[in-house]
Design an enzyme around this catalytic site. Structure first.
Site, mmCIF file in Angstrom:
data_model
loop_
_atom_site.group_PDB
_atom_site.id
_atom_site.type_symbol
_atom_site.label_atom_id
_atom_site.label_comp_id
_atom_site.label_asym_id
_atom_site.label_seq_id
_atom_site.Cartn_x
_atom_site.Cartn_y
_atom_site.Cartn_z
ATOM 1 N N ASP A 49 62.005 -2.859 11.288
ATOM 2 C CA ASP A 49 62.945 -3.849 10.436
ATOM 3 C C ASP A 49 61.886 -4.542 9.588
ATOM 4 O O ASP A 49 60.646 -4.158 9.481
ATOM 5 C CB ASP A 49 63.670 -4.710 11.535
ATOM 6 C CG ASP A 49 62.629 -5.924 12.156
ATOM 7 O OD1 ASP A 49 61.528 -5.963 11.960
ATOM 8 O OD2 ASP A 49 63.351 -6.831 12.827
ATOM 9 N N CYS B 221 58.784 -4.426 15.084
ATOM 10 C CA CYS B 221 59.546 -5.582 14.762
ATOM 11 C C CYS B 221 58.914 -6.799 14.921
ATOM 12 O O CYS B 221 57.534 -6.734 14.853
ATOM 13 C CB CYS B 221 60.939 -5.383 15.298
ATOM 14 S SG CYS B 221 60.977 -5.854 16.948
ATOM 15 N N THR C 252 58.636 -8.923 17.291
ATOM 16 C CA THR C 252 58.204 -9.018 18.558
ATOM 17 C C THR C 252 57.725 -7.572 19.336
ATOM 18 O O THR C 252 57.151 -7.539 20.224
ATOM 19 C CB THR C 252 58.867 -9.773 19.423
ATOM 20 O OG1 THR C 252 60.413 -9.086 19.643
ATOM 21 C CG2 THR C 252 59.130 -11.264 19.076
ATOM 22 N N HIS D 188 51.747 6.629 33.747
ATOM 23 C CA HIS D 188 52.765 6.240 34.702
ATOM 24 C C HIS D 188 54.190 6.452 34.426
ATOM 25 O O HIS D 188 54.822 6.894 35.317
ATOM 26 C CB HIS D 188 52.315 4.978 35.321
ATOM 27 C CG HIS D 188 51.157 4.848 36.060
ATOM 28 N ND1 HIS D 188 50.731 3.756 36.998
ATOM 29 C CD2 HIS D 188 49.929 5.375 35.913
ATOM 30 C CE1 HIS D 188 49.588 3.784 37.401
ATOM 31 N NE2 HIS D 188 49.020 5.012 36.875
ATOM 32 N N HIS E 150 54.336 9.957 39.818
ATOM 33 C CA HIS E 150 54.769 9.250 38.673
ATOM 34 C C HIS E 150 56.209 9.903 38.295
ATOM 35 O O HIS E 150 57.059 9.550 37.678
ATOM 36 C CB HIS E 150 53.843 8.820 37.609
ATOM 37 C CG HIS E 150 52.756 8.134 38.104
ATOM 38 N ND1 HIS E 150 52.904 6.888 38.679
ATOM 39 C CD2 HIS E 150 51.610 8.311 38.438
ATOM 40 C CE1 HIS E 150 51.688 6.611 38.843
ATOM 41 N NE2 HIS E 150 50.892 7.205 38.733
#
Ligand code: RB5
Length: 144
Positions: free
Chosen positions: A7, A64, A66, A97, A132
């Site tokens: 963004d 973005c 965060t 994992h 996993h």
């Protein structure tokens, strides 16, 4: 082919990450945004996530402010395992994992140098499989 998107709050760092990918000879498709003008991160998470889920792109990178909103939105797309990370241990471990197929981080959280290290760890680390795989399959079952 790597899908990449951001963004407005991740636009500048996305441009730097694209240069980093170019320097490594890694092909990418940029799904936008194309400027620092305000926009909705969900639109770009959707484009990148759908390109990965469909198999058109192998993995995705979303930036973005965060990384959190991008990961929340991307993870709503079936088949996507998006990881929001800001340390190299997690970027490596989420490949080993979780078989993460989308990497998310925040321009307001990490600098360019760390972002490049996150990208390298994400792109260069294989999934370990084994025990996993069972857990990743359990995540997929939650989508049913
Ligand atoms: C935009 O201001 C910001 O909310 C967005 O980039 C992101 O950080 C949301 O999770």
């Amino acid at each position: 082919m790597i899908a990449i998107g951001s963004d407005h709050a991740g636009f500048a760092l996305k441009e730097q990450v694209k240069e980093h990918l170019q320097s490594r000879g890694i092909e990418f498709q940029d799904f936008g945004t194309d400027s620092a003008a305000s926009c909705h991160y969900v639109d770009y998470a959707k484009k990148v996530a759908e390109s990965v889920a469909s198999g058109k792109c192998e993995k995705g990178i979303l930036v973005c402010g965060t990384g959190v909103g991008m990961s929340m939105a991307a993870n709503k797309v079936k088949g996507i395992r998006a990881a929001c990370v800001s340390d190299t241990f997690s970027a490596t471990a989420t490949r080993m994992h979780n078989n993460a197929n989308v990497l998310c981080f925040g321009e307001r959280v990490v600098g360019a140098g760390l972002a490049f290290m996150l990208v390298d760890a994400f792109l260069d680390t294989p999934f370990e499989g084994g025990r996993h795989q069972i857990r990743v399959d359990m995540i997929s079952d939650l989508e049913k």
